[in-house]
Design an enzyme around this catalytic site. Structure first.
Site, PDB file in Angstrom:
ATOM      1  N   ARG A   1      -9.320   1.115   8.866  1.00 46.45           N
ATOM      2  CA  ARG A   1      -8.983  -0.287   9.129  1.00 46.45           C
ATOM      3  C   ARG A   1     -10.097  -1.007   9.880  1.00 46.45           C
ATOM      4  O   ARG A   1      -9.990  -2.205  10.135  1.00 46.45           O
ATOM      5  CB  ARG A   1      -7.714  -0.353   9.971  1.00 46.45           C
TER       6      ARG A   1
ATOM      7  N   ARG B   1      -0.795  -9.646  13.198  1.00 44.28           N
ATOM      8  CA  ARG B   1      -1.311  -8.522  12.404  1.00 44.28           C
ATOM      9  C   ARG B   1      -2.169  -9.035  11.246  1.00 44.28           C
ATOM     10  O   ARG B   1      -3.174  -8.425  10.891  1.00 44.28           O
ATOM     11  CB  ARG B   1      -0.153  -7.673  11.859  1.00 44.28           C
TER      12      ARG B   1
ATOM     13  N   LYS C   1       0.839  -1.209   0.000  1.00 39.42           N
ATOM     14  CA  LYS C   1       0.000   0.000   0.000  1.00 39.42           C
ATOM     15  C   LYS C   1       0.871   1.256   0.000  1.00 39.42           C
ATOM     16  O   LYS C   1       0.638   2.181  -0.772  1.00 39.42           O
ATOM     17  CB  LYS C   1      -0.936   0.015   1.228  1.00 39.42           C
TER      18      LYS C   1
HETATM   19  P1  ADP Z   1       2.259  -1.793   3.208  1.00 37.48           P
HETATM   20  O1  ADP Z   1       2.337  -0.284   3.115  1.00 37.48           O
HETATM   21  O2  ADP Z   1       1.020  -2.359   2.587  1.00 37.48           O
HETATM   22  O3  ADP Z   1       2.482  -2.299   4.606  1.00 37.48           O
HETATM   23  P2  ADP Z   1       4.826  -1.727   1.808  1.00 37.48           P
HETATM   24  O4  ADP Z   1       4.585  -0.819   0.652  1.00 37.48           O
HETATM   25  O5  ADP Z   1       5.642  -1.202   2.944  1.00 37.48           O
HETATM   26  O6  ADP Z   1       3.444  -2.379   2.334  1.00 37.48           O
HETATM   27  O7  ADP Z   1       5.512  -3.051   1.224  1.00 37.48           O
HETATM   28  C1  ADP Z   1       5.944  -4.113   2.098  1.00 37.48           C
HETATM   29  C2  ADP Z   1       7.317  -4.636   1.655  1.00 37.48           C
HETATM   30  O8  ADP Z   1       7.190  -5.300   0.398  1.00 37.48           O
HETATM   31  C3  ADP Z   1       8.359  -3.527   1.456  1.00 37.48           C
HETATM   32  O9  ADP Z   1       9.607  -4.015   1.903  1.00 37.48           O
HETATM   33  C4  ADP Z   1       8.334  -3.271  -0.063  1.00 37.48           C
HETATM   34  O10 ADP Z   1       9.595  -2.841  -0.539  1.00 37.48           O
HETATM   35  C5  ADP Z   1       7.968  -4.643  -0.620  1.00 37.48           C
HETATM   36  N1  ADP Z   1       7.092  -4.574  -1.815  1.00 37.48           N
HETATM   37  C6  ADP Z   1       6.112  -3.681  -2.089  1.00 37.48           C
HETATM   38  N2  ADP Z   1       5.505  -3.966  -3.267  1.00 37.48           N
HETATM   39  C7  ADP Z   1       6.120  -5.081  -3.738  1.00 37.48           C
HETATM   40  C8  ADP Z   1       5.945  -5.896  -4.920  1.00 37.48           C
HETATM   41  N3  ADP Z   1       5.017  -5.603  -5.853  1.00 37.48           N
HETATM   42  N4  ADP Z   1       6.758  -6.975  -5.059  1.00 37.48           N
HETATM   43  C9  ADP Z   1       7.683  -7.277  -4.135  1.00 37.48           C
HETATM   44  N5  ADP Z   1       7.896  -6.577  -3.003  1.00 37.48           N
HETATM   45  C10 ADP Z   1       7.126  -5.484  -2.802  1.00 37.48           C
HETATM   46  P1  AMP Z   2       1.045   0.432   8.936  1.00 35.48           P
HETATM   47  O1  AMP Z   2       2.271   1.273   8.806  1.00 35.48           O
HETATM   48  O2  AMP Z   2      -0.103   0.891   8.108  1.00 35.48           O
HETATM   49  O3  AMP Z   2       1.348  -1.042   8.741  1.00 35.48           O
HETATM   50  O4  AMP Z   2       0.552   0.594  10.458  1.00 35.48           O
HETATM   51  C1  AMP Z   2       1.375   0.215  11.531  1.00 35.48           C
HETATM   52  C2  AMP Z   2       0.591   0.157  12.828  1.00 35.48           C
HETATM   53  O5  AMP Z   2       0.054   1.457  13.150  1.00 35.48           O
HETATM   54  C3  AMP Z   2      -0.634  -0.775  12.863  1.00 35.48           C
HETATM   55  O6  AMP Z   2      -0.302  -2.125  13.128  1.00 35.48           O
HETATM   56  C4  AMP Z   2      -1.441  -0.154  14.014  1.00 35.48           C
HETATM   57  O7  AMP Z   2      -0.880  -0.459  15.282  1.00 35.48           O
HETATM   58  C5  AMP Z   2      -1.233   1.346  13.754  1.00 35.48           C
HETATM   59  N1  AMP Z   2      -2.252   1.870  12.816  1.00 35.48           N
HETATM   60  C6  AMP Z   2      -2.021   2.440  11.598  1.00 35.48           C
HETATM   61  N2  AMP Z   2      -3.181   2.798  11.003  1.00 35.48           N
HETATM   62  C7  AMP Z   2      -4.169   2.422  11.859  1.00 35.48           C
HETATM   63  C8  AMP Z   2      -5.586   2.483  11.814  1.00 35.48           C
HETATM   64  N3  AMP Z   2      -6.233   3.016  10.757  1.00 35.48           N
HETATM   65  N4  AMP Z   2      -6.287   1.988  12.867  1.00 35.48           N
HETATM   66  C9  AMP Z   2      -5.668   1.467  13.941  1.00 35.48           C
HETATM   67  N5  AMP Z   2      -4.321   1.363  14.043  1.00 35.48           N
HETATM   68  C10 AMP Z   2      -3.569   1.837  13.024  1.00 35.48           C
END
Ligand code: ADP
Ligand code: AMP
Length: 214
Positions: free
Chosen positions: A89, A168, A14
Site C-alpha cells: 500500500r 481512507r 479486491k
Molecule cells: P476490498 O477488498 O477492495 O476492500 P470488497 O471485496 O470487500 O473490497 O468489496 C467491498 C464491498 O463491495 C463488499 O460489500 C462487496 O460485497 C461489494 N462488492 C464487491 N465487488 C462488487 C461489485 N463488482 N459490484 C457491487 N458490489 C461489489
Molecule cells: P483492508 O481490509 O485491506 O481494507 O485493510 C484494513 C486496514 O488494515 C487498513 O485501513 C489499514 O489500517 C490496515 N492495513 C491493511 N493492509 C495494510 C498495508 N499493506 N499497509 C498498512 N496498513 C494496512
C-alpha cells in the site's frame, strides 16, 4: 506460476475478486487487512499495536505489515503462487516485497470511482465469526444480518463508517495510488474496470491474466 497483487481503493472489490481467483488458480488469497483484524480480535501484541491505526482508517506502519507478509510468504501454500490483497500500500512496502526476491506476475488494478466506493463501503457487512463479506444491496445474505456459511451475526467494520471511509480514500490517493506508476514501469500493471457486476469484473480480471474459465 502466478504471484498476483489485487490493487485499488478500499472497497474496490479486491477481497471479492481475490477469493474468486484463488479458487480458480488454487493459490492462497492473502489479505493483510484480514490478518490485522484477526490479530486485533485475539488481542495479540501486533493486534494491540495496530488497533488504533486500523480502526481510525490510517495505515499500519510499514515495518509491521512488511513483517506480517514476510512471514506469511514463507508458508508452504505460497510455493505455487499467491494473491496479495491490500499489500503493498506504500512505495516502501513494494520495495520491501522486491527485496524479498518476489517476482510479481501481474498487478490488477480495479478502477472504481470514489462515489461508487462510498456506496460499496456503506453497505459492506462482515461475518463476526468467519469474516465472509456481504453487501446489503449487491451481495446480500439469505437471512438478513446472518452469515450464509456459518450463521453468525453480520457486523459493520469500524473503519467503514462514513467519516472514516473518506479519510481512507484520501490515504489511498496520496500513499497508495503512486504504486500504479511503480508497477507500470515494470510492465506488470493491468487496468480492469471494477464497476460492473462481480462476474463481469472477474471475467475482465481473468482476461488480463490470460486464464480461461468455463
Ligand atoms: P476490498 O477488498 O477492495 O476492500 P470488497 O471485496 O470487500 O473490497 O468489496 C467491498 C464491498 O463491495 C463488499 O460489500 C462487496 O460485497 C461489494 N462488492 C464487491 N465487488 C462488487 C461489485 N463488482 N459490484 C457491487 N458490489 C461489489
Ligand atoms: P483492508 O481490509 O485491506 O481494507 O485493510 C484494513 C486496514 O488494515 C487498513 O485501513 C489499514 O489500517 C490496515 N492495513 C491493511 N493492509 C495494510 C498495508 N499493506 N499497509 C498498512 N496498513 C494496512
Amino acid at each position: 506460476m502466478y504471484n498476483l497483487i489485487m490493487f485499488g481503493p478500499p472497497g474496490a472489490g479486491k477481497g471479492t475478486q481475490a477469493k474468486i481467483i484463488s479458487k480458480r488458480l488454487e493459490i492462497p488469497a492473502i489479505s493483510t487487512g484480514e490478518m490485522i483484524r484477526a490479530a486485533i480480535k485475539s488481542e495479540t501484541p501486533m493486534g494491540l499495536a495496530a488497533r488504533e491505526y486500523t480502526e481510525s482508517g490510517r495505515l499500519v506502519p510499514d515495518e509491521v505489515v512488511i513483517g506480517i507478509i514476510k512471514e506469511r510468504l514463507t508458508e508452504a501454500d505460497c510455493q505455487k503462487g499467491f494473491i496479495l490483497d491490500g499489500f503493498p500500500r506504500t512505495i516502501p512496502q513494494a520495495e520491501a516485497l522486491a527485496q524479498m526476491g518476489v517476482e510479481i506476475t501481474k498487478v490488477i488494478s480495479f478502477e472504481v470511482s470514489d462515489e461508487a466506493i462510498v456506496d460499496r463501503m456503506s453497505g459492506r457487512r462482515l461475518c463476526s465469526s468467519c469474516s465472509a463479506s456481504y453487501h446489503v444491496k449487491y451481495a446480500p445474505s439469505a437471512v438478513e444480518g446472518k452469515c450464509d456459511s456459518c450463521g453468525a451475526e453480520l457486523i459493520i467494520r469500524k473503519d467503514d463508517k462514513p467519516e472514516v471511509v473518506l479519510s481512507r480514500l484520501e490515504t489511498y490517493h496520496s500513499e497508495t495510488e503512486p504504486l500504479k506508476a511503480f508497477y507500470e514501469k515494470q510492465g506488470v500493471l493491468a487496468i480492469v474496470n471494477g464497476e460492473g457486476e462481480v462476474d463481469k469484473v472477474s471475467e475482465s480480471a481473468f482476461k488480463a491474466l490470460g486464464v480461461t474459465v468455463d
